[in-house]
Design a protein around this motif. Sequence first.
Motif, PDB file in Angstrom:
ATOM      1  N   ARG A 198       0.830  -1.198   0.000  1.00  0.00           N
ATOM      2  CA  ARG A 198       0.000   0.000   0.000  1.00  0.00           C
ATOM      3  C   ARG A 198       0.864   1.247   0.000  1.00  0.00           C
ATOM      4  N   GLU A 199       0.555   2.183  -0.862  1.00  0.00           N
ATOM      5  CA  GLU A 199       1.111   3.520  -0.787  1.00  0.00           C
ATOM      6  C   GLU A 199      -0.009   4.439  -0.354  1.00  0.00           C
ATOM      7  N   MET A 200       0.180   5.038   0.808  1.00  0.00           N
ATOM      8  CA  MET A 200      -0.890   5.822   1.395  1.00  0.00           C
ATOM      9  C   MET A 200      -1.222   7.039   0.536  1.00  0.00           C
ATOM     10  N   SER A 201      -2.411   7.533   0.733  1.00  0.00           N
ATOM     11  CA  SER A 201      -2.876   8.679  -0.044  1.00  0.00           C
ATOM     12  C   SER A 201      -2.117   9.939   0.334  1.00  0.00           C
ATOM     13  N   LYS A 202      -2.282  10.971  -0.515  1.00  0.00           N
ATOM     14  CA  LYS A 202      -1.528  12.196  -0.309  1.00  0.00           C
ATOM     15  C   LYS A 202      -1.958  12.935   0.938  1.00  0.00           C
ATOM     16  N   ASN A 203      -3.183  12.742   1.370  1.00  0.00           N
ATOM     17  CA  ASN A 203      -3.646  13.410   2.588  1.00  0.00           C
ATOM     18  C   ASN A 203      -3.337  12.620   3.853  1.00  0.00           C
TER      19      ASN A 203
END
Length: 1205
Positions: free
Chosen positions: A604-609
Motif C-alpha cells: 500500500r502507498e498511502m494517499s496524499k492526505n
Amino acid sequence: MQPYMVNIKLSARTLTGALNPQNRGAADWGWQGLIAYGCHSLVLVIDSKTAQTLQVLERHKANVVKVKWAKENYHHNIGSPYSLRLASADATGKIIVWDVATGAARCEIQEHTKPIQDMQWLWNQDASRDLLLAVHPPNYIVLWNADTGTKLWKKSYAENILSFSFDPFDPSNLTLLTSEGIVFISDFSPSKAPVSSGKKVYISSPRSSPVHNKLVSAAGAKKALDKVKILITNEKPSAESVTLNDCLQLSYLPAKRNYMLLLYPREILILDLEVNQTVGVIAIERTGVPFLQVIPCFQRDGLFCLHENGCITLRVRRSVGCVNSTLNEDPEPDPIQELVYDLRSQCDAIRVTKTVRPFTMVCCPVNENSAALIVSDGRVMIWELKSIISGRSQRTSNSTASPLYSPVSFCGIPVGASQNKLPDLSLDNMIGQGTLSTEEQQKSYCLQEVHLRFLLTGLLSGLPLPPFAIRMCPPLTTKNLKQYQPLLAVGTSNGSVLVYNLTSGLLHKELSIHSCEVKGIEWTSLSGFLSFATSTPNNLGQVRNELQLVDLPTGRSIAFRGERGSDEPAIEMIKVSHLKQYLAVVFKDKPLELWDIRTCTLLREMSKNFPTITALEWSPSHNLKSLRKKQLAAREAMARQTVVSDTEQSSLESSVISLLQEAESKSELSQNISAREHFVFTDTDGQVYHLTVEGNSVKDSARIPPDGSMGSITCIAWKGDILVLGDVDGNLNFWDLKARVSRGIPTHRGWVRKIRFAPGKGNQKLIAMYNDGAEVWDTKEVQMVNSLRTGRNVNFRVLDVDWCTSDKVILASDDGCIRVLEMTMKSACFRMDEQELTEPVWCPYLLVPRASLALKAFLLHQPWNNKYSLDISHINYPENENVKNLLQEQLHSLSNDIRKLLLDPEFTLLQRCLLVSRLYGDESELHFWTAAAHYLHTFSRGKPLTVKAEDTLIPQGKWISPLDICYDILCENSYFQKFQLERVNLQEVKRSNYDHTKKCTDQLLLLGQTDRAVQLLLETSAENPYYYCDSLKACLVTTVTSSGPSQSTIKLVATNMIANGKLAEGVQLLCLIDKAADACRYLQTYGEWNRAAWLAKVRLNPEECADVFKRWVDHLCSPQINQKSKAILVLLSLGCFMRVAEMLHSMRYFDRAALFVEACLNYGTIEVNEDANILFIQRLNTRSLLNRIALGVLYCVIAFQTRRK
C-alpha cells in the motif's frame, strides 16, 4: 566457513577507527612483541604476528600523544615476573601507567595541563625498573617513579623542549632537542637532577648547505657532503640561514658509540659527536618523497625510514672497504671517505589523500626485521623483511652498493650450510657484518649473497570516518541457538556496510552497497538486512533513495523498491515488523509505503492526505499462534477424514501429529502464512494512530488524541504491554497498555533522538539517546538506571545506540569508535586472557608468573628426555590443570619454523637460550647470551686452558665473525682497534678547522698513530697562536723513542700535569712513552672509567687490558653504581667464566647461572677438577632445583638426578 561458537556472554570491547592528528607519534613496539598506539583518547594493543586487537585501554579524557612500553632489561623471576607495563600520556599532561594484561591503571601522574612532549623509561639501573622520564611543556623534564606516581626530581631549561634521546652506551648522557638548538647533558642521574644546564649548541640548517642548491645524484652525494662542514656550533646562527623547526627528529645511533642522526624533511644527517661534524648524509632528490621518521637499528648499522607517501625503506651502511668511485667515473686520486647508507629494500606506498596519511612507524626491537605503519585512517600495516639468496649473476654491473652476505653464525654459533637455521629470525641473522671484503674470504667461508625485500604479513583495518548507523542482528533465542552469530551491521558515510562479529571483534564482511551515506539498517533475519541511503538534495530538495535487501552469506544485494527512488523526497526511516513480514518506509514529504518483505512487493502507498509521520513503531503482538493452531486443527481434521478404519487411526494419528509438529517448527514464510501485525505512528500534532496489516489489507484501528504535556513526538518503542514515546523537549511518556495508565517524565536532556528496548523476555530495560549522551531506564519502575553525558562522563558525542545483549549496550560516537559496554555505560577495560581470538597468540606474558617461568624452563632445557619435546601433557604440573592447558596452547601457537628449531637435536644449549630470549623478548638475557655464545665459542676454539678460569685471557687474532660493534667495548681488541682507526680516518677527512684537527691529532696519538699525528701537527699555520706548541709537540713525538732518562722526564711531567688538572694532556704524554697502563690507572682514579676502558682496548696487551677491565668490574659492582649486569658482560669478554657464574649466583640468577655453567662444561671452558669448583657447581644445581620446584615443575627432580649421574 564454519560458524563461530556461540558465546552468549559477550565481552565488552571497543571497535576503533580513524586517528586524531594529536595521535601522531603515539605508538611503540614493545619487547614483548605487542604494538601499542593511541586512537583519540584510547590506547590499542595489538599482536604483531597475527594483527589482532588484544586490549583497548580507556581512561584518558583527552587525546593520547605518547605511549611507551616498559623495558625488559632485567632478570625475570617470581619476584620480578614478566609483565605488560605501558605508560601513556595525553594532551592534558596526564600520564597513566597500565597493567595491560588486566586493563587496570597502576598509577596516574599529573604535573601540568599541556601535552607531554616526550617520555622514556630508564633502562640502565639494576636497582629500579620503575623510573620514567617525561618532558612537561614548556621546558621541564621530570623523573617519576611510575610505580607509585612519586616525583623524584624536576629540572627546567631555558628553551622549549621538543624531544630527547638517551645515549645507549652511556646512560649519563642525555640530549635535548629544543626550539633553538640542542642541549647536551652529561651528568644525568636517577638519584638527583642534573646540576648544570648542559652544553647548548645550535643547528645550522641544511637548507643553507649546497645540498639544496643543486640536484644531488647518487654519484655526486659525497661531493656535496664534503661541502657540508660545520653543523653544530656554539654560536647562534643568523635567522636568515636557519629554520630550526625543520628538524623533525634527533636520535643516537645504537649501532656505534658517539654517533647521532638529525632528521630533516629532505635529508638525514649523521653526526660524529667526538668532533661535532657531519660525516654522512642521506639526501633525497628534488623529485623524491620527503622523510617523516627514521628508526636506527642496533644489530646492524641500518636505518628504517618512513616517507610521506607511507613507503618504508631500509638503508644499510656500506662497508668501508667498498667506498669507491663508481665504474662510470674516473677514479679520484684521493677518494673521499664517508658514511654511505645504501637503499636495500622498500615497501609499497599507500594512497595518500586529505584524510589518509602515514602517522608513525614502529620497529620490532627484538629482531629488527619488522616495521609497522600506523595510518591516519586507523589501519596498521605490518611489513616483515625477508632475505632471498641470490647469485652473483643477478647483481647489476653498475651497482654502487656493496653486496650483502649471509652471516657465518646463527644464534651466536657458526653453522654449516646443511645445518638447520632460520635466516629470517632477526636482522643480524639475515645479513652479516660486511667485514670480509675479499672474494677469497667470501669463498672460504661459503658466504651467500642475499637481497632483502618487504612482505606485508599483517593488516588491521579500522572503522571509516563517522557518522555511523548501527543495528544489532536479531537476539539469541532457543530456536536460533545453533546458527546464531552476534553480528553488528555498521552503515558508513561512504555507502558501505561493515558487519562485525562481536565475539572476536573482527570484521566479518564488508559490503559496498550504496553510493552515498547509509542512514539506517534493519535486519530481516539472521542472514539478511535492509539498508537505505539518501544522496545530497538537489535544488528542488529531491534526492536519490537507495533501499537494498542484502543476503549476508552470498553478499548479493537487490534494489528492494525496484526502479523507484530517483528524484523523490528523502527516506527518513524504515521499520521492519516484529515477524519480519512487513516493512514501513517513511519519507520526509511523501506518504508512507508498506511493503511485503517476503515477496518484495508494495502492499500500500498511502494517499496524499495521509498524516505526516514523526515516529513509527511496530507492535510485538500478532496472531501467528492462533493462525498456526487453526491450521493445525484443519490439517488434523483433513487427515482424520482419510482414515479407512478405526484400527489404522491410532498409528496414523501419531504420524499426522508428528508431521504437523514438524510443519509448525518451520518458519511462517515457508508456510506462506500472513499473520496480522500492528503498528503505531504519530503525526506532527502528537496524535497517535494505530493501524493493522494483514496480507494485502491495511486497516485504521484507532486514534488517540495528543497528550498536552508532550511536544512533537520523535521516537516510539514498544515491548509487551509497555509503549514509550519521546519528544523534542526531552520528555519520556510511559504507557502501560494493560493497566491503561501513562506517566510522563521530563528528562531535561533535549531532543530524544532514539529509544530502544533491550532484548530478552521480561527484560524491560530501555536505552534513550539524546544530543548530549544516553540513558538506560527501567520501564517497570519508571526510573532512570544509568546515565552518560558528553563533557561530564565522557569526551565523545554519541551518534547512535543499540543493544548488544540483554545487559550490554552499543554506542557509536563521533571519535570514530563503536563501544560495547555494560549497562552502566562506564568505560571499562577487559582482561586480555578472557578475549575470544580467532588465531592463537604467542604471549607468555599473559600467563601467571609461575606458569610463564615454567614454560621458559621447559623450552630451555630438558635433560630428562633423550630428545626435545614440545608436549607438556606428560609433565606433572600440580598447581592447576587449566594452567597446564594454557601452557600447551602457548606451545601450539609457535610457528612451524620455531618448532622445527626447538626440536632439532643439533640445536645447542646456547642457541636455545638465545632463541628463547628472543621469543620472550627478554632484553637482559638476549644481551647476556649473545656475548656468552660468542666468547664461549671463541675460547673453545683456542688452546687448552692451563690457568685459572678467572685469569683466562683472550688470545688476540682474526675471528671469523667478531662480536658486533654495537657491543662496543665488549668486542675483541683487534676488531675494536680497527673500527677506531677507521673512525679517526673519517674524522680527519672531514676536519674543517683547527679545533677539529687538534681533536684528530689527540686521537691519533692515543691510538699510537704517531706518524700521521706529526703530519697534522706540522699543518698548523704560522698565524695560529698554537703554532709554536704544535711544532714542539711534533718534535717531541718524533724523538720520544730516546733513552730512559728522557722517558723518566716525560713521565714526571705527565704526572705533574695530571695532578694540576691537565688529565687529557698527561694521559697523552704517558701514551707517547708506552705507559698506557699507567694512563688507564690515572683515568680510573679520576673517575674516567669509560675513557680508561677505551684506551686499554686500543693500546694495551691482553694481560694489561684485563687488569684495567677487572678494576672497572669492581667499580660497576659498587653500591653507588650498581651496574652488575654490565659488569657480567665485561667479565664474559675477558673469559672469566667461573667468576661470571659466581656473580650470577650471588645476584640470585640461579637458572641463568645453572644454564651458563652447563654451557661452559659443554664447551670445556671451565675446569671441574678443583674442589672449590665442584662444590660451587653442586650448590648451584641445588639452588636451581629448588627454584624450579618453586615453579611447580616437579620434573626438575629427574633433571637433577640425571645431571648428578
